[in-house]
Scaffold this motif. Structure first.
Motif, short mmCIF file in Angstrom:
data_model
loop_
_atom_site.label_atom_id
_atom_site.label_comp_id
_atom_site.label_asym_id
_atom_site.label_seq_id
_atom_site.Cartn_x
_atom_site.Cartn_y
_atom_site.Cartn_z
N PRO A 9 0.88 -1.16 -0.05
CA PRO A 9 0.00 -0.05 0.13
C PRO A 9 0.84 1.25 0.10
CG PRO A 9 -0.66 -1.44 1.68
CD PRO A 9 0.59 -1.98 1.15
N ASP A 10 0.57 2.42 -0.58
CA ASP A 10 1.12 3.53 -1.15
C ASP A 10 2.97 3.45 -1.34
OD1 ASP A 10 -1.08 4.77 -0.58
OD2 ASP A 10 -0.98 4.55 1.70
N ASP A 11 3.17 2.34 -2.05
CA ASP A 11 4.70 2.30 -1.95
C ASP A 11 5.17 3.18 -3.17
OD1 ASP A 11 6.96 0.69 -2.33
OD2 ASP A 11 6.64 0.73 -4.45
N ASN A 12 6.29 3.99 -2.74
CA ASN A 12 6.61 5.03 -3.46
C ASN A 12 8.29 4.83 -3.60
OD1 ASN A 12 7.41 5.76 -1.04
ND2 ASN A 12 6.23 7.65 -1.10
N GLU A 13 8.59 3.58 -3.39
CA GLU A 13 9.99 3.27 -3.67
C GLU A 13 10.39 3.01 -5.07
OE1 GLU A 13 12.96 1.22 -1.26
OE2 GLU A 13 11.25 0.87 0.00
N GLY A 14 9.46 2.56 -5.79
CA GLY A 14 9.77 2.23 -7.07
C GLY A 14 10.48 0.79 -7.44
N LYS A 15 10.68 -0.12 -6.31
CA LYS A 15 11.71 -1.15 -6.44
C LYS A 15 10.81 -2.34 -6.90
CE LYS A 15 15.67 0.22 -3.92
NZ LYS A 15 16.13 0.30 -2.58
#
Ligand SMILES: Nc1ncnc2c1ncn2[C@@H]1O[C@H](COP(=O)(O)OP(=O)(O)OP(=O)(O)O)[C@@H](O)[C@H]1O
Ligand SMILES: O=C(CO)[C@H](O)[C@H](O)COP(=O)(O)O
Length: 419
Positions: free
Chosen positions: A274-280
């Motif tokens: 949820p709400d991942d913003n690392e882009g990995k």
């Protein structure tokens, strides 16, 4: 200009087309153009006030043209390395040529970068206030004429855009290969060029992921240059600014090409965190147009059904956040498509064979070929997720398409002989 009618040909297998005499200003290579003497009394009524030209390519050396579109830094080179590997042999710049050439040649493939058709160099673009993405900075007439010439078996002298100096360098000779890949910003922009493509792919990297990749690449570069933190901070800002500056032209001229693509690889942030913003961790979708000649979409379990699959368990090791596949029919810009999606990443690449064995229409030549290719290039970016998996599968589909096109070309004269 002479009227051409009857000619001898060198081989029964040749497919010949009549063209106008070589136009050096468009970079056609005179040496590659074959002149034939009129041989037949029948049909020999054409006037002979000038040279006639027949360009021939042997039946088994038909050039198949593939277009690969994406913004800069979106994985085109990585994809090309996977594609050329499927055909065997390493891809290298032309031997003894310009060290800053953008071309890569292997036994079967030649990859040319469409940046070479920039009509304005770096200074020219600055003076005119246009970006490289703007069609006014590119020569589509020359791109069309040269791709058409190569496709019909004629070598060309293609310009080189030098990314080191920002200048247009003297041209390099490009001979017709078995497979020509034109990669860059605009392979599907010009209708004439688009019509020359036997298959087209668009790499659609979402802004969040594009940003994460750019930072990763530029920071790695900076690290090797051992710059200090202050400079890194400055670089982050400039990466952001450069992406923002390109965005209006990207939206206007690059992104719209995806509606023409036969296959789109869409790369998005994961939905598993949820709400991942690392882009990995990535969610990757392979969007495959239905009804494309010589191309049958890949499917999971059952063609045409809608399927969600979590393969983690006894046969596939998954750590957080796991792996989720989805497959089903859909529409994309009004076209019927099949979409195969993978969200998450593999822990152990050798276990990919379990996933591979549940996919059909992947155009492998032996059981486990996808897994073998992925293991071979485990060090390439994206090898543990859907980007690497789908690029590999598209590479196999292109090999299949090439084999179908060439076998139908060689079969056609045989059928005609039988009739
Ligand atoms: N599938 C991927 N997963 C993670 N990172 C990736 C992936 N593909 C590319 N990258 C990142 O993006 C960078 C650029 O990749 P690549 O050189 O293949 O792109 P490109 O479109 O050819 O770039 P350019 O237009 O600048 O030549 C890589 O160095 C890597 O950091
Ligand atoms: O969008 C690009 C495609 O690769 C480049 O920015 C364009 O070709 C201009 O190159 P450079 O920045 O080296 O002058």
């Amino acid at each position: 200009m002479a009227v051409c009618s009857a000619y001898t040909t060198q081989s029964l297998n040749s497919t010949c087309s009549i063209s106008t005499p070589a136009k050096t200003h468009l970079g056609f290579h005179q040496k590659q153009v074959v002149f034939y003497r009129r041989s037949s009394k029948r049909g020999g009524s054409g006037s002979s006030s000038g040279p006639c030209v027949i360009t021939c390519s042997a039946g088994d050396s038909q050039t198949v043209v593939i277009g690969l579109a994406a913004d800069s830094g979106c994985g085109k080179s990585t994809f090309m390395r996977r594609l050329t590997s499927v055909f065997g042999g390493a891809a290298e710049p032309p031997k003894g040529g310009n060290p800053d050439s953008n071309t890569l040649i292997s036994d079967m493939t030649t990859v040319i970068c469409l940046d070479d058709y920039h009509s304005l160099d770096r200074t020219g673009r600055k003076e005119k206030g246009v970006t490289a993405l703007d069609p006014r900075a590119n020569d589509f007439d020359l791109m069309y004429e040269q791709v058409k010439a190569i496709k019909s078996g004629v070598a060309v002298d293609k310009p080189i855009y030098n990314h080191v100096t920002g200048l247009l360098d003297p041209p390099e000779l490009i001979k017709p290969p078995k497979i020509l890949v034109i990669e860059g910003l605009h392979p599907m922009f010009d209708e004439r060029v688009r019509d020359l493509l036997d298959f087209s792919i668009y790499l659609d990297i979402s802004n969040e992921v594009k940003f994460a990749w750019k930072i990763q690449r530029d920071l790695t570069l900076l690290k090797t240059l051992q710059r200090d933190m202050a400079e890194r901070g400055h670089s982050l800002e400039s990466i952001k600014a450069s992406i923002e500056a390109r965005k209006p032209d990207f939206d206007a001229y690059i992104d719209p090409q995806k509606k023409y693509a036969d296959a789109v690889i869409e790369v998005l942030p994961t939905q598993l965190i949820p709400d991942d913003n690392e882009g990995k961790v990535l969610r990757v979708r392979l969007i495959m147009k239905e009804g494309v000649k010589h191309f049958s979409p890949v499917y999971l379990f059952d063609e045409g059904s809608t399927i969600s699959w979590i393969p983690c368990g006894r046969k596939l090791t998954c750590s957080y956040p796991g792996i989720k596949f989805h497959y089903g029919p859909d529409t994309y810009f009004g076209n019927e498509v099949s979409i195969l999606e993978m969200d998450g990443q593999f822990d152990r690449l050798d276990e990919l064979i379990y996933v591979e064995s549940h996919l059909s229409n992947i155009s492998t030549k032996f059981y486990g070929e996808v897994t073998q290719q992925m293991l071979k290039h485990a060090d390439f970016p994206g090898s543990n997720n859907g980007t690497g998996l789908f690029q590999t599968i598209v590479g196999l589909k292109i090999r299949d398409l090439y084999e179908q096109i060439t076998s139908s070309k060689t079969a056609a004269p045989l059928e005609a002989t039988k009739a």
